[in-house]
Design an enzyme around this catalytic site. Structure first.
Site, PDB file in Angstrom:
ATOM      1  N   ARG A 184      -9.679  -2.791  11.834  1.00 14.56           N
ATOM      2  CA  ARG A 184      -9.072  -1.659  12.544  1.00 14.56           C
ATOM      3  C   ARG A 184     -10.146  -0.616  12.891  1.00 14.56           C
ATOM      4  NH1 ARG A 184      -4.012   0.334  14.077  1.00 14.56           N
ATOM      5  NH2 ARG A 184      -2.809  -1.334  13.126  1.00 14.56           N
ATOM      6  N   GLU A 223       0.981   7.221  10.856  1.00 15.01           N
ATOM      7  CA  GLU A 223      -0.459   7.385  10.692  1.00 15.01           C
ATOM      8  C   GLU A 223      -1.163   8.223  11.764  1.00 15.01           C
ATOM      9  OE1 GLU A 223      -0.613   3.029  10.250  1.00 15.01           O
ATOM     10  OE2 GLU A 223      -2.180   3.438   8.784  1.00 15.01           O
TER      11      GLU A 223
HETATM   12  N1  MTE Z   1       4.802   9.824   4.514  1.00 13.43           N
HETATM   13  C1  MTE Z   1       5.139  10.099   3.242  1.00 13.43           C
HETATM   14  N2  MTE Z   1       5.924  11.146   3.005  1.00 13.43           N
HETATM   15  N3  MTE Z   1       4.696   9.335   2.211  1.00 13.43           N
HETATM   16  C2  MTE Z   1       3.870   8.249   2.425  1.00 13.43           C
HETATM   17  O1  MTE Z   1       3.482   7.574   1.471  1.00 13.43           O
HETATM   18  N4  MTE Z   1       2.668   6.880   4.087  1.00 13.43           N
HETATM   19  C3  MTE Z   1       2.055   6.867   5.411  1.00 13.43           C
HETATM   20  C4  MTE Z   1       3.068   7.289   6.465  1.00 13.43           C
HETATM   21  N5  MTE Z   1       3.716   8.493   6.082  1.00 13.43           N
HETATM   22  C5  MTE Z   1       3.502   7.943   3.766  1.00 13.43           C
HETATM   23  C6  MTE Z   1       4.016   8.774   4.789  1.00 13.43           C
HETATM   24  C7  MTE Z   1       1.528   5.573   5.776  1.00 13.43           C
HETATM   25  S1  MTE Z   1       0.016   5.143   5.205  1.00 13.43           S
HETATM   26  C8  MTE Z   1       2.202   4.717   6.600  1.00 13.43           C
HETATM   27  S2  MTE Z   1       1.531   3.255   7.078  1.00 13.43           S
HETATM   28  C9  MTE Z   1       3.541   5.031   7.113  1.00 13.43           C
HETATM   29  O2  MTE Z   1       4.036   6.253   6.600  1.00 13.43           O
HETATM   30  C10 MTE Z   1       4.464   3.876   6.734  1.00 13.43           C
HETATM   31  O3  MTE Z   1       5.766   4.099   7.061  1.00 13.43           O
HETATM   32  P1  MTE Z   1       6.378   3.755   8.502  1.00 13.43           P
HETATM   33  O4  MTE Z   1       5.878   2.412   8.885  1.00 13.43           O
HETATM   34  O5  MTE Z   1       7.822   3.801   8.250  1.00 13.43           O
HETATM   35  O6  MTE Z   1       5.869   4.816   9.410  1.00 13.43           O
HETATM   36  N1  LUZ Z   2      -2.143  -2.923   6.987  1.00 14.70           N
HETATM   37  C1  LUZ Z   2      -2.416  -4.165   7.403  1.00 14.70           C
HETATM   38  C2  LUZ Z   2      -2.249  -1.867   7.795  1.00 14.70           C
HETATM   39  O1  LUZ Z   2      -2.322  -5.103   6.618  1.00 14.70           O
HETATM   40  N2  LUZ Z   2      -2.771  -4.359   8.681  1.00 14.70           N
HETATM   41  C3  LUZ Z   2      -2.900  -3.353   9.569  1.00 14.70           C
HETATM   42  O2  LUZ Z   2      -3.226  -3.567  10.722  1.00 14.70           O
HETATM   43  C4  LUZ Z   2      -2.640  -2.046   9.113  1.00 14.70           C
HETATM   44  N3  LUZ Z   2      -2.781  -1.003   9.928  1.00 14.70           N
HETATM   45  C5  LUZ Z   2      -2.554   0.221   9.477  1.00 14.70           C
HETATM   46  C6  LUZ Z   2      -2.170   0.394   8.165  1.00 14.70           C
HETATM   47  N4  LUZ Z   2      -2.022  -0.642   7.340  1.00 14.70           N
HETATM   48 MO1  MOS Z   3      -0.321   2.730   5.650  1.00 18.51          MO
HETATM   49  S1  MOS Z   3      -2.347   2.813   5.314  1.00 18.51           S
HETATM   50  O1  MOS Z   3      -0.388   1.387   6.649  1.00 18.51           O
HETATM   51  O2  MOS Z   3       0.197   2.103   4.190  1.00 18.51           O
END
Ligand code: MTE
Ligand code: LUZ
Ligand code: MOS
Length: 756
Positions: A304, A706
């Site tokens: 990524r 993210e």
């Molecule tokens: N928001 C909260 N409150 N707590 C979390 O742990 N994780 C983040 C983001 N927002 C997180 C968060 C991360 S790393 C990701 S990948 C996404 O939430 C995952 O959830 P989604 O796929 O439903 O957006």
């Molecule tokens: N996890 C993963 C990830 O396994 N593949 C991805 O492309 C990715 N991208 C963002 C966050 N977690």
């Molecule tokens: Mo988020 S780093 O894809 O858990």
């Protein structure tokens, strides 16, 4: 529409791992971990610990009945060290005792004999030694060597970004209970229930259908529990298997900080070439990723990084090379942004470098190079770009030039303070870059009282995914949200899940839920058709708990319809499957169409630096953000605010420190500073990008988990601009910009125009 968890959260009624009532006979685990970062493990003496009060058993590598291995991508991570230790904090032995305290006390009585070896902590040293976890990866677009020869301006430099502690409020943990026939039920604080199931099966030797993993919710994951929840679940599973008793382990904060990996630190080299008009013509970048002692998720994180190496810009000639370097730190892992932020920091540094040397503002170079519709990313996907529109709409709303002028005017009159402003465009691809992971399932039951239960593989960790999925079911069935309940992510109800990650959980699981609900709805329409004397099912709809015919409400309500359908023996349940259409990627050519879509945005960040003390405050972050069309603005604004603050923390105050022996020094909240209410931006403004573009997101509501984190990168450059306004010393591109580092830069140079 607020989060469906809001009520139980504020009343303290939401259930986390540590709230699960304990079964009688539960044993508590405590891990004894390596005090040494690298060495030969000569012997482990557990006799004293075994005799310690309340201890039931001590487990070492030789006791594991399955494979002593939890490495998912590369089998390079033993559950318990054997023969050698590779990082300080590596688990060596497990103590099982009647209470947490007794387990901990006994673990201190374990002694080890380790013949120390030189630890490698620097990724460049590891690369020079040839110690790569996977072969180098590369993206190429155009021809950089030729392009540089014809560039008007070429600049080269180096950047460093440090790691970041996840600091989920709920630490890692698991609770394993023996079930019939030697099976196990595992409660785990994990983003990846299936990943936990696989790890547990591997170390216990059980087949997957004997192991149930259940996740109610997490007190935060941020990527730290995408892969690294596995070890603790595996430890509890091994304990439960060997003792036939339930085993629980919820890590203490210092154990968690010491034993788990973090965001990957990167060291990078860049070379950027521009023409007379400030168009970026060529860009070469080399990333040295500090992967730590085991593979974990480092290769996809590294990938990524390559995907986002040009951020929001179109550059016709790119060569990006990335090395996954093995060091003697705890294995680093997923963290919100997943390698993307590290890449974006480098291109933004290259642009800031060029701008400074050419005497223009970074924003001029940024704006001139934004990727346009139809431009090609270095990995071959053609952009449907809103980079320019988000910049223009943000500028129209916030007036970037006026904000810069305001800072300049302030700086010309202030003695000890300087303001800095920076613009941070962001472009983030949505989908797991590993195409097969982009699938999800949803199980929907409509009960005869009209209530609806939904299960998916999505893990709620505060990001509001359950609320969004409930909204999907409520919308398809025309019900209020209270009629829908989201149930735990459970591997018996939903198998073979991808982790909740890549910001894609709402899209993938939401779409699967939509399909399931629509199939049930279509069957219900067949039942309703004669009841409301409709000519066709197409004339029917579900709204406000009633059947509508040609947009008019009928007397047939939802609950009556559901009961009628049941009496007619119509299936009121559905298990649906969704896969993202149209995506692919071929690592043979390093080209393809890996992302369902991109999220774009432009933020402007303003800071004030106290040039006597080195302290600073973030005055504002104003962004124009591409939501597509948000299905829940309360949840989405929360995600943006949280992401920005976390990004600013990484770039400014959070400093992961290991000593020269590879031991974590910033191992508690007294030595690791995260943003608090006093250090968050005074003002965060969010302007939704106006767009009518269709996308593959759930109900057109783009992923938001993210991308906003990367707006926080602007804070580094704003602080840097403020320092430059004070003394013109061009600070190096080394993050985080802690107050100490700011202070050193403020007083680095004798030519500074210090006043007073
Ligand atoms: N928001 C909260 N409150 N707590 C979390 O742990 N994780 C983040 C983001 N927002 C997180 C968060 C991360 S790393 C990701 S990948 C996404 O939430 C995952 O959830 P989604 O796929 O439903 O957006
Ligand atoms: N996890 C993963 C990830 O396994 N593949 C991805 O492309 C990715 N991208 C963002 C966050 N977690
Ligand atoms: Mo988020 S780093 O894809 O858990």
């Amino acid at each position: 529409m607020k989060s469906i968890d809001a009520h139980s959260h504020v009343r303290g009624e939401s259930v986390y791992l540590d709230d699960i009532p304990l079964v009688q006979g539960t044993l508590f685990a405590c891990v004894f971990d390596s005090p040494i970062a690298h060495g030969k493990l000569k012997s482990v003496d557990t006799t004293e610990a075994e005799l310690s009060e309340g201890v039931f058993r001590v487990i070492t590598a030789k006791d594991i009945s399955g494979e002593n291995q939890i490495g998912g991508i590369v089998p390079d991570e033993p559950l318990l060290a054997h023969g050698e230790v590779h990082f300080a904090g590596q688990p060596i032995a497990i103590v099982l005792a009647e209470t947490e305290e007794l387990a901990k006390k006994a673990s201190r009585k374990i002694t080890v004999e380790i013949e120390e070896l030189e630890p490698v902590l620097d990724p460049r040293v590891a690369a020079a030694n040839g110690d790569l976890i996977v072969p180098a990866k590369q993206f190429v677009l155009g021809d950089t060597s030729n392009a540089f020869a014809n560039c008007e301006h070429v600049f080269e430099g180096r950047t460093e970004t440090n790691g970041q502690e996840h600091l989920y409020i709920e630490t890692q943990g698991a609770y394993a209970l023996p079930t019939e026939q030697g099976g196990l039920k595992i409660y785990s604080s994990t983003q990846g229930p299936t990943a936990v199931q696989r790890a547990v099966c591997r170390v216990t030797g059980l087949p997957m259908h004997h192991v149930e993993v259940d996740v109610q919710r997490l007190g935060g994951g941020f990527g730290g529990k995408e892969d690294q929840a596995n070890a603790w679940a595996a430890i509890c599973a091994v304990g439960a298997q060997l003792t036939k008793r339930p085993v629980k382990y919820a890590l203490h904060r210092m154990e968690d900080m010491r034993m788990t990996g973090k965001r990957h630190p990167y060291s990078s080299d860049y070379k950027i070439g521009l023409d007379k008009e400030l168009k970026i013509v060529a860009y070469e970048v080399t990333f040295y990723q500090n992967a730590g002692a085991a593979c974990d998720l480092s290769p996809p994180v590294l990938e990524r990084t390559l995907f986002h190496c040009t951020n929001s810009y179109f550059i016709p000639n790119v060569r990006a090379t990335a090395y996954c370097c093995r060091t003697n730190l705890p294995p680093n892992t997923a963290f919100r942004g997943f390698g993307g932020p590290q890449a974006m920091f480098v291109i933004e540094s290259a642009i800031a470098h060029a701008a400074e040397k050419l005497g223009v503002s970074s924003s001029e170079i940024q704006r001139k190079n934004l990727i346009g519709d139809g431009d090609e990313f270095p990995y071959g996907q053609i952009a449907e770009s809103d980079a320019i529109t988000s910049w223009m709409q943000g500028d129209a709303e916030y007036d970037f030039a006026a904000l810069a002028k305001e800072a300049d005017e302030f700086n010309s009159t202030s003695k000890y303070f300087r303001k800095g402003v920076a613009i941070m465009p962001v472009c983030f691809g949505i989908s797991f870059t590993k195409t097969p992971m982009n699938q999800a399932r949803s199980l929907v039951h409509v009960y005869t009282d009209g209530s609806v239960a939904v299960s998916t593989g999505a893990v709620e960790m505060g990001q509001g995914v359950n609320t969004k999925i409930a909204q999907v079911a409520a919308k398809v069935f025309g019900l209020s949200i209270e009629k829908v309940r989201l149930h735990t992510a459970n591997t018996l109800r939903i198998a073979n899940t991808s982790p909740t990650a890549a910001s894609a959980a709402a899209d993938l699981n939401g779409k699967a839920t939509q399909i399931a609900c629509e199939q049930i709805r279509d069957r219900l329409f067949e039942v309703a058709k004669p009841l409301v004397e409709a000519e066709t099912v197409d004339s029917l709809s579900l709204e406000n708990g009633f059947i509508y015919r040609d947009g008019e409400r009928t007397s047939l309500d939802w609950q009556t319809l559901v009961m009628d359908a049941h009496l007619q023996r119509v299936n009121l349940s559905e298990h649906a499957h969704y896969t993202t259409p149209g995506i692919n990627f071929d690592w043979g050519t390093a080209k393809g169409h890996p992302f369902a879509y991109h999220v774009y945005g432009t933020a402007i960040v303003g800071v004030t630096v106290d040039c006597l003390r080195g302290r600073y405050a973030v005055d504002y972050v104003k962004c124009c953000h591409d939501f597509g069309s948000s299905m829940n603005t309360a949840v989405d604004h929360g995600q943006i605010e949280g992401g920005i603050v976390q990004g600013i923390g990484w770039m400014t105050m959070e400093e992961v420190v290991y000593d020269e022996k590879g031991r974590l020094r910033s191992n508690a909240l007294s030595t690791y500073k995260v943003p608090d209410i006093y250090s968050v931006p005074k003002d965060i403004e969010i302007l939704p990008l106006e767009t009518s573009r269709e996308n593959l997101a759930i109900f057109n509501s783009k992923a938001v988990g993210e991308p906003p984190l990367m707006y926080g990168i602007g804070a580094f450059f704003a602080v840097r601009n403020a320092i430059n306004a004070f003394n013109h010393t061009s600070p190096e591109f080394i993050a985080p910009f802690t107050p100490e580092r700011v202070l050193m830069n403020l007083f680095r140079n004798d030519n500074r125009d210090v006043v007073g």
